[in-house]
Design an enzyme around this catalytic site. Structure first.
Site, mmCIF file in Angstrom:
data_model
loop_
_atom_site.group_PDB
_atom_site.id
_atom_site.type_symbol
_atom_site.label_atom_id
_atom_site.label_comp_id
_atom_site.label_asym_id
_atom_site.label_seq_id
_atom_site.Cartn_x
_atom_site.Cartn_y
_atom_site.Cartn_z
ATOM 1 N N HIS A 259 -3.254 7.414 2.262
ATOM 2 C CA HIS A 259 -3.656 6.075 1.808
ATOM 3 C C HIS A 259 -5.071 5.813 2.331
ATOM 4 C CE1 HIS A 259 -3.888 1.929 0.974
ATOM 5 N NE2 HIS A 259 -3.666 1.524 2.211
ATOM 6 N N ASN B 142 -10.068 0.020 -0.110
ATOM 7 C CA ASN B 142 -8.606 0.113 -0.085
ATOM 8 C C ASN B 142 -8.064 -0.502 -1.379
ATOM 9 O OD1 ASN B 142 -5.865 -0.235 0.343
ATOM 10 N ND2 ASN B 142 -6.080 -1.021 2.422
ATOM 11 N N CYS C 68 0.815 -1.231 0.000
ATOM 12 C CA CYS C 68 0.000 0.000 0.000
ATOM 13 C C CYS C 68 0.845 1.277 0.000
ATOM 14 C CB CYS C 68 -0.967 0.000 1.179
ATOM 15 S SG CYS C 68 -2.068 -1.409 1.166
HETATM 16 O O1 UT7 Z 1 -3.675 -1.028 3.504
HETATM 17 C C1 UT7 Z 1 -3.012 -1.683 4.522
HETATM 18 C C2 UT7 Z 1 -3.422 -1.171 5.772
HETATM 19 N N1 UT7 Z 1 -4.539 -1.909 6.309
HETATM 20 C C3 UT7 Z 1 -5.247 -1.303 7.239
HETATM 21 O O2 UT7 Z 1 -5.034 -0.159 7.490
HETATM 22 C C4 UT7 Z 1 -6.260 -2.086 8.007
HETATM 23 C C5 UT7 Z 1 -6.117 -1.717 9.449
HETATM 24 N N2 UT7 Z 1 -7.102 -2.373 10.328
HETATM 25 C C6 UT7 Z 1 -8.386 -2.020 10.304
HETATM 26 O O3 UT7 Z 1 -8.794 -1.183 9.529
HETATM 27 C C7 UT7 Z 1 -9.308 -2.644 11.313
HETATM 28 O O4 UT7 Z 1 -8.541 -3.372 12.247
HETATM 29 C C8 UT7 Z 1 -10.368 -3.579 10.670
HETATM 30 C C9 UT7 Z 1 -11.352 -2.750 9.883
HETATM 31 C C10 UT7 Z 1 -9.692 -4.588 9.769
HETATM 32 C C11 UT7 Z 1 -11.126 -4.335 11.756
HETATM 33 O O5 UT7 Z 1 -11.726 -3.412 12.671
HETATM 34 P P1 UT7 Z 1 -11.643 -3.667 14.235
HETATM 35 O O6 UT7 Z 1 -12.403 -2.580 14.869
HETATM 36 O O7 UT7 Z 1 -10.189 -3.819 14.579
HETATM 37 O O8 UT7 Z 1 -12.441 -5.007 14.402
HETATM 38 P P2 UT7 Z 1 -11.961 -6.391 15.035
HETATM 39 O O9 UT7 Z 1 -10.976 -7.052 14.137
HETATM 40 O O10 UT7 Z 1 -11.594 -6.161 16.451
HETATM 41 O O11 UT7 Z 1 -13.306 -7.222 14.997
HETATM 42 C C12 UT7 Z 1 -14.413 -6.878 15.840
HETATM 43 C C13 UT7 Z 1 -15.521 -7.859 15.611
HETATM 44 C C14 UT7 Z 1 -15.084 -9.317 15.696
HETATM 45 O O12 UT7 Z 1 -16.116 -10.059 16.313
HETATM 46 P P3 UT7 Z 1 -16.010 -10.501 17.861
HETATM 47 O O13 UT7 Z 1 -14.779 -11.349 17.909
HETATM 48 O O14 UT7 Z 1 -15.877 -9.207 18.616
HETATM 49 O O15 UT7 Z 1 -17.286 -11.223 18.078
HETATM 50 C C15 UT7 Z 1 -14.990 -9.738 14.259
HETATM 51 O O16 UT7 Z 1 -15.173 -11.139 14.081
HETATM 52 O O17 UT7 Z 1 -16.049 -7.692 14.280
HETATM 53 C C16 UT7 Z 1 -16.124 -8.966 13.637
HETATM 54 N N3 UT7 Z 1 -15.963 -8.778 12.203
HETATM 55 C C17 UT7 Z 1 -16.982 -8.570 11.342
HETATM 56 N N4 UT7 Z 1 -18.308 -8.505 11.541
HETATM 57 C C18 UT7 Z 1 -19.089 -8.268 10.471
HETATM 58 C C19 UT7 Z 1 -14.810 -8.750 11.501
HETATM 59 N N5 UT7 Z 1 -15.069 -8.549 10.202
HETATM 60 C C20 UT7 Z 1 -16.415 -8.419 10.080
HETATM 61 C C21 UT7 Z 1 -17.266 -8.191 8.989
HETATM 62 N N6 UT7 Z 1 -18.600 -8.108 9.225
HETATM 63 N N7 UT7 Z 1 -16.826 -8.030 7.728
#
Ligand code: UT7
Length: 325
Positions: A252, A282, A119
């Protein structure tokens, strides 16, 4: 007299197949994967993305973006003596997507190569092109970010497949006595390979490992917020400028929350931040030049303004470019 490099034209390309969150959520539901528009919007700011069809490669998207940028710069393709493509989804193992694009543009001569910084690919490519122009190795460059990330998404992994899209963005960068690129700042830390990777390779005619994107989202999020702030401050210091000199932040486009955090730390209001993540998702190396071209064409960015471009991605890689457009 100081020699600078200056952006003289921008262009972009999005594949025609656009999926809203509702479209993607319905496709995932058919495979037994549960997600929702609310979750995606709240956690990322993404509302839609574009996916290329199976016959479209990164070089095809790059070609459209490059032609637009050439037209905006008032140049013929034959005048280009350097092509650098930032991509992690090249058409082939080799030759480079830049060479394939060079052939499609009908350009003979000059140099063409890819940079692989995920990225951060466009920031890396722009920095290298700037250095080559300042060194006198090139005079008119096409610098491009182009990706078909949909090819490496695991549609069984809801934590990643909702985040990415396909597209390309291009700039023409020319030698100039007027500034131009004011300062650049690049970094990498290979200690973090595992938190964002596609752990596969080709061996003996087979794919070995898993050629699908794997990401520890929270680890990437935490690192991204810290290093983007450092890179922004470093590039401002190198140019002898301050936050107050920034007309537009063109970050980005990974997650609106990361952009909000960067803007807050730089004391920039969100109306000075170019945001396209909502419509593009992204697009990795393509995201910054796509955002730049969008904001140039819709009149947000005006000639003479000072822009801070910054990216972060797999590697871990990150960096920033401060420029006058
Ligand atoms: O370009 C390279 C750079 N990449 C990035 O910048 C990505 C950086 N990271 C992020 O943007 C965030 O960490 C994410 C958007 C990927 C995830 O957000 P988060 O607030 O960190 O969520 P999480 O991973 O802590 O997940 C929270 C909950 C989980 O459920 P439980 O375990 O709390 O029950 C996940 O299983 O959200 C659940 N979850 C979803 N639910 C519905 C994860 N993906 C999804 C989904 N739909 N697509």
């Amino acid at each position: 007299m100081n020699m600078y490099s200056r952006i003289t034209g921008t262009g972009s390309c999005l594949p025609s197949r656009r999926l809203t969150n509702a479209d993607l959520v319905a496709e995932l539901a058919a495979q037994g994967i549960d997600s929702s528009d609310e979750w995606i919007v709240e956690r990322t700011g993404i509302r839609a993305r574009h996916f290329a069809d199976v016959n479209t490669q990164s070089s095809d998207l790059a070609l459209v973006a490059a032609r637009q940028a050439l037209q905006a710069a008032g140049l013929q393709a034959s005048e280009i003596d350097l092509i650098i493509v930032g991509t992690s989804t090249p058409d082939m193992v080799f030759p480079s997507t830049a060479c394939i694009l060079q052939g499609k543009l009908g350009i003979r001569g000059g140099a063409a190569f890819d940079v692989q910084a995920v990225c951060s690919g466009f920031i890396y490519a722009l920095t290298v092109a700037d250095a080559m122009i300042k060194a006198g190795s090139a005079r008119k460059a096409l610098v491009i970010g182009a990706e078909v990330f949909s090819r490496i998404l695991d549609f069984k992994d809801r934590t990643t497949c909702v985040l990415f899209g396909d597209g390309a963005g291009a700039v023409v960068l020319e030698a100039s006595t007027e500034p131009g690129i004011l300062a650049t700042d690049l970094h990498a830390d290979g200690k973090y390979t595992d938190i964002l990777c596609v752990p596969g390779h080709v061996s003996g005619g087979q794919v070995s490992g898993v050629p699908l994107l794997r990401m520890d989202g929270q680890a990437v999020f935490k690192l991204a917020v810290g290093v983007l702030d450092e890179a922004a401050r470093a590039v401002l210091a190198k140019a002898g400028k301050t936050e107050a000199d920034i007309d537009w932040l063109v970050p980005h486009q990974a997650n609106i929350r990361i952009m909000q955090s960067t803007a807050r730390k730089l004391k920039l209001p969100m109306d000075k931040v170019v945001i396209t993540v909502d419509q593009h998702g992204n697009t990795s190396a393509a995201s910054i030049p796509l955002a730049l071209d969008t904001a140039v064409r819709n009149g947000q960015i005006k000639p003479g303004q000072t822009l801070l471009l910054e990216g972060v991605g797999g590697g871990f890689t990150w960096g920033a470019v401060l420029l006058k457009i």
